[in-house]
Design a protein around this motif. Structure first.
Motif, mmCIF file in Angstrom:
data_model
loop_
_atom_site.group_PDB
_atom_site.id
_atom_site.type_symbol
_atom_site.label_atom_id
_atom_site.label_comp_id
_atom_site.label_asym_id
_atom_site.label_seq_id
_atom_site.Cartn_x
_atom_site.Cartn_y
_atom_site.Cartn_z
ATOM 1 N N HIS A 66 0.879 -1.167 0.000
ATOM 2 C CA HIS A 66 0.000 0.000 0.000
ATOM 3 C C HIS A 66 0.913 1.213 0.000
ATOM 4 C CE1 HIS A 66 -2.599 3.087 1.920
ATOM 5 N NE2 HIS A 66 -3.614 2.415 1.442
ATOM 6 N N PHE A 222 -9.499 0.091 1.042
ATOM 7 C CA PHE A 222 -8.189 0.756 0.970
ATOM 8 C C PHE A 222 -7.444 0.427 -0.324
ATOM 9 C CE2 PHE A 222 -8.537 0.556 5.767
ATOM 10 C CZ PHE A 222 -8.763 1.902 5.922
ATOM 11 N N THR A 223 -8.155 0.080 -1.392
ATOM 12 C CA THR A 223 -7.525 -0.187 -2.682
ATOM 13 C C THR A 223 -8.161 0.697 -3.754
ATOM 14 O OG1 THR A 223 -9.083 -1.941 -3.304
ATOM 15 C CG2 THR A 223 -7.113 -2.603 -2.058
ATOM 16 N N ASP A 248 -9.254 7.257 2.674
ATOM 17 C CA ASP A 248 -7.911 6.842 2.254
ATOM 18 C C ASP A 248 -7.611 7.331 0.848
ATOM 19 O OD1 ASP A 248 -5.484 4.950 2.535
ATOM 20 O OD2 ASP A 248 -6.452 4.206 0.721
ATOM 21 N N ASP A 250 -5.350 6.314 -1.296
ATOM 22 C CA ASP A 250 -5.140 5.258 -2.285
ATOM 23 C C ASP A 250 -6.469 4.843 -2.911
ATOM 24 O OD1 ASP A 250 -2.443 5.283 -1.609
ATOM 25 O OD2 ASP A 250 -2.273 3.102 -1.677
ATOM 26 N N GLN A 251 -7.464 4.543 -2.075
ATOM 27 C CA GLN A 251 -8.773 4.195 -2.630
ATOM 28 C C GLN A 251 -9.430 5.418 -3.263
ATOM 29 O OE1 GLN A 251 -10.830 2.557 0.803
ATOM 30 N NE2 GLN A 251 -11.911 4.459 1.211
#
Length: 349
Positions: A66, A222-223, A248, A250-251
């Motif tokens: 991550h 979280f992706t 988040d 990243d997501q």
């Protein structure tokens, strides 16, 4: 990211930050700051420039799968290189608890002076933290907290409740003059305590703004992929809202893709963590993303500072105590267009 004690605060919410743990450590540890690099704390002040006793620090973290976790490793390595009196023994990092326990035990057997551990699972690694402490090796527990304070000398980590609280207040202040304002929340993994803490902080903040109603909440993972799919579902189910808080960054990359695909620009978005892509979008000010709330990976650089201070028997400059504190909770600053340049060097990929 951590599971830790809630810290309630009302001041310094809107685009200003409390001093970082790295700044607090001025006068405990050495050397000159170098050129800035994305995802690193290279511009943050080091401790005193007097070289002291040589300290070997063992660093054990989870697998960098991550952006935030990779930035943790970058910060630890870069900070250690700044000190002529520090050697860093770093493990390969694993999300398998048995593997990480074995890595920490190897560092214990090497008789490192201090250990910095970001456990893949705080509960599962508590015993090996205790083992290190009983062997006379002080442990700096980074972010994901062990089950007992007996397993570490100092804990340093982020403030998940504070993230939600500051995101909520930022959105609340932006919408306080709007009647019947509507907000939605794109959360992280609901199985994690940290996600619950972020949502609790957000909800608590919104209670101060009776004109605002949270009309939807969707949990992602979280992706990038989950952010895109879950945001698409939120957009389809909610034809009108005024603000979005995404837990988040990243997501958030995926969430922004979903937003762009449907051409929505009738709301503003606040992110979370402090990714470089988020900072760049905030600075460009050409889309819905207007701010992000920090969960700073620079905590790993500060953990190295703390470990060095422990190894050299020093305290924290600017404080009267002879010893470093037992815990340091970082502040979740809101970064928007007004202050993004300050934080740009710390943004992670």
């Amino acid at each position: 990211m951590a599971q830790q004690v809630h810290t309630t605060r009302r001041g310094l919410l809107f685009g200003t930050a409390a001093v970082s743990a790295g700044a607090l450590l001025t006068a405990c540890t050495s050397n000159d700051a170098g050129n800035s690099k994305g995802g690193s704390a290279e511009q943050a002040p080091l401790a005193d420039d007097k070289a002291g006793k040589h300290v070997t620090i063992g660093f054990a973290g989870p697998q960098a799968d991550h952006g935030w976790l990779n930035a943790i490793n970058v910060n630890a390595r870069d900070r250690a290189k700044k000190y002529k009196d520090v050697s860093l023994e770093i493990t390969e990092g694993s999300n398998d608890t048995a593997t990480q326990i074995g890595q920490v035990e190897t560092l214990i057997n090497k008789k490192v002076d201090v250990l910095v551990i970001l456990p893949a699972d705080g509960k599962a690694l508590t015993q090996v933290g205790l083992k290190a402490m009983r062997a006379g090796i002080p442990v700096v527990n980074l972010d994901r907290i062990f089950n007992t304070p007996q397993a570490y000398r100092c804990w340093i980590g982020g403030d998940n409740y504070g993230m939600g609280l500051n995101a909520g207040h930022y959105i609340g202040e932006k919408l306080k003059g709007k009647q019947n304002a509507r907000v939605v929340e794109l959360a992280g993994l609901d199985s994690l305590e940290l996600t619950k803490q972020r949502t609790k902080g957000f909800d608590d903040a919104l209670q101060n703004y009776p004109n605002i109603k949270k009309v939807a909440r969707q949990a992602a993972e979280f992706t990038v992929e989950s952010g895109q799919s879950k945001m698409a579902a939120l957009l389809q189910a909610n034809k009108h809202f005024d603000a979005l808080w995404n837990h988040d960054d990243d997501q958030g990359v995926g969430a922004l893709r979903a937003i762009e695909q449907v051409g929505r620009d009738d709301f503003f978005m606040v992110g979370g963590a402090g990714a470089l892509s988020a900072f760049q979008a905030i600075k460009a000010d050409s889309g819905v993303l207007k701010a992000t709330v920090l969960y700073p990976p620079t905590m790993a650089a500060s953990a190295i500072d703390l470990a060095r201070a422990l190894g050299q028997g020093k305290g924290i400059g600017g404080m009267a105590e002879f010893e470093i504190p037992s815990s340091v909770t970082l502040y979740s600053a809101v970064v928007d267009k007004e202050n993004v340049d300050r934080y740009m060097p710390t943004g992670f990929n």
